[in-house]
Design an enzyme around this catalytic site. Structure first.
Site: not given
Length: 331
Positions: A109-111
């Site tokens: 989810t960070d990407g």
């Protein structure tokens, strides 16, 4: 007196342009080291694989440097190569030397967040409605597949699969990208993003572990609200969690949450600050912070002294990326 004022104005203008030139040089250096002709960002410290994190980081850098050509190249590669047609998110890792470059169909989810955020910034900067539409679709998919209510809190899971273990969830606090969530909230007016911000800050307040009083890279949140360092990973404030104070500062330069990092890093001279600390045992790395890790430390402790980033020939992808992100956060 007039001549002195003119001299001062000229000096200020020269300083502004020299800082801009340094920043441009850093972006050029970053591209020459890590951007492939097809638009793929390579992680030179990790066998030259690529991940959505790197694509999203560099897309944000391209917007900040008004480099639309590089942005288009990276976005096209990311969209064509990594986007999952089933959920609209992105396969998190690409290994070019494997027969099947994408073996893990999960997302990170960070990407995904950085990709959506970069598209939002790009759409606004370059007046491109297609970018905005893509950003909205990714943000919507993030909420649909990765946001859950757990222990009375709204949380962003690190990926769509494998992190909700029923009695507890595993979280990565460095995926709490508050400034991006704020921009998604401002654009969509959906309460879910403000809930993520508020509850994410509450969670960070419950992640002051051990003597250093810092979060570990991975944290387990139990259904009763307890938080502990996740048993599946070393209990370290390390290369993941270093991004926590970066994003906190980026969101709010005066956040009280920054005090824990100021206190820990303030125990050590700048060049004698351990690269990581085990939050359970208190053991520290035998080697010191350098490169991008030091850049984050400087941002938190001495933001007025943060200079334009300089990417050295020896710098690996992650260190260089942290330096560039610190420069964005300091703006």
């Amino acid at each position: 007196m007039l001549q002195r004022c003119k001299t001062l104005i000229v000096a200020i203008i020269a300083l502004i342009f020299s800082q801009q030139a340094l920043a441009d040089t850093a972006w050029d250096s970053y591209k020459s080291r890590f951007l492939m002709p097809d638009g793929r960002i390579v992680d030179t410290g990790n066998k030259s694989v690529s991940h959505t994190e790197g694509q999203g980081f560099a897309m944000m850098m391209a917007v900040a440097n008004d480099d639309r050509a590089s942005f288009e190249k990276m976005w096209n590669w990311t969209r064509k190569t990594l986007q999952n047609p089933e959920n609209g998110l992105f396969y998190w890792r690409y290994n070019p030397v494997e027969a099947q470059p994408i073996t893990d169909k999960n997302n990170a989810t960070d990407g995904d967040t950085f990709i959506a955020w970069a598209l939002l910034k790009a759409g606004n900067k370059w007046q491109n409605p297609d970018y905005l539409k893509e950003s909205d679709a990714i943000a919507k998919a993030l909420v649909a597949h990765n946001v859950v209510r757990f222990a009375g809190l709204q949380v962003m899971l690190p990926g769509a699969k494998g992190f909700n273990l029923n009695s507890y969830v595993n979280l990565n606090p460095s995926y709490f990208i508050f400034p991006a969530w704020q921009d998604f909230a401002d654009r969509s007016h959906l309460t879910v993003w403000r809930d993520l911000i508020n509850d994410g800050q509450k969670l960070l307040g419950k992640m002051h572990f051990g003597n250093p009083q810092l979060p570990s890279d991975w944290v387990s949140l139990y259904s009763d609200g307890r938080t502990v360092p996740a048993k599946q990973w070393p209990a370290r404030f390390s290369y993941d969690a270093i991004r926590v104070p970066l994003y906190v500062y980026w969101f709010n330069h005066n956040s009280p949450e920054l005090q824990a990092y100021k206190t820990w890093w303030g125990r050590y001279p700048r060049d004698k600050t351990p690269a990581w600390v085990n939050v359970t045992t208190g053991d520290t790395a035998s080697y010191m912070m350098d490169g991008g890790l030091l850049a984050v430390r400087d941002l938190v402790l001495q933001p007025a002294n943060v200079a334009a980033p300089q990417i050295t020939a020896q710098e690996d992808y992650y260190s260089a990326s942290l330096k560039m992100l610190v420069a964005l956060a300091a703006r």
